[in-house]
Scaffold this motif. Structure first.
Motif: not given
Ligand SMILES: [Zn+2]
Length: 203
Positions: A57-61, A82-84, A110-116
């Protein structure tokens, strides 16, 4: 009451059901009280870990997989970046989770609003090793732009395509391929919606 699951999960069907059910509980705000006792910790040391899913998964908190899937200690073997995106080190961890620990399910989340993804789409400076992540996502941006997507949908399509690209990449690993061939492993992409809390599996 503290939740206890005693049986070992060996089928990917069962593993996927557990993740789907856990996410439904999370969305409904009805998560289980997970066992974080000393007894549980010690039993996992004595018996060893037997996670039923490997999650990239992405590292997004905002997306810790254990919370989104409502799972406990010893359930998930999680690789977060980050960015999976995959690379030699993350791929090594994935292969370890499947080959050594025997997890029957592998999820690229993954996810929406991904910063990477946003950083890659928007371009600009990517100092230090951040550039290595951007480079992994960039081919998806080019494909999505060539396909005619514009505005916000570029981000969404790149997020989707990046998940699918990583699913294809992980399946090409000789170690993973062997387990897929035996039928003892399933690889699946999934996307988390931050607003609803829902995880959609790409089945
Ligand atoms: Zn992200």
């Amino acid at each position: 009451m503290v939740y206890q699951r005693l049986e070992e999960i060996t089928s990917h069907q069962e593993a996927l059901s557990l993740l789907k059910e856990g996410n439904l509980r999370y969305v409904a705000g009805q998560t289980l009280k997970q066992d974080v006792s000393a007894e549980k910790r010690n039993s996992l040391v004595e018996k060893g870990q037997k996670p039923f899913a490997v999650i990239v998964s992405c590292s997004d908190s905002r997306l810790p997989p254990e919370l989104l899937f409502d799972q406990g200690l010893g359930d998930l073997f999680v690789i977060r970046v980050a960015g999976n995106v995959l690379g030699p080190l993350t791929m090594g961890s994935v292969e370890y989770g499947v080959e050594h620990l025997g997890a029957p399910l592998l999820v690229i989340l993954g996810h929406n609003h991904c910063g990477a993804v946003k950083a890659t789409v928007d371009g600009g400076d990517a100092p230090g090793s951040i550039g290595a992540i951007v480079e992994r996502i960039r081919p998806c941006v080019e494909i999505v732009r060539t396909g005619g997507a514009t505005g916000e949908e570029v981000y969404e399509h790149v997020e989707d395509m990046n998940i699918k690209a990583m699913v294809a990449e992980v399946k090409a690993s000789p170690v993973i391929e062997e387990f897929l061939h035996k039928g003892s492993l399933r690889v699946i992409g999934a996307k988390y919606c931050q607003e609803t809390g829902e995880i959609t599996f790409y089945e």
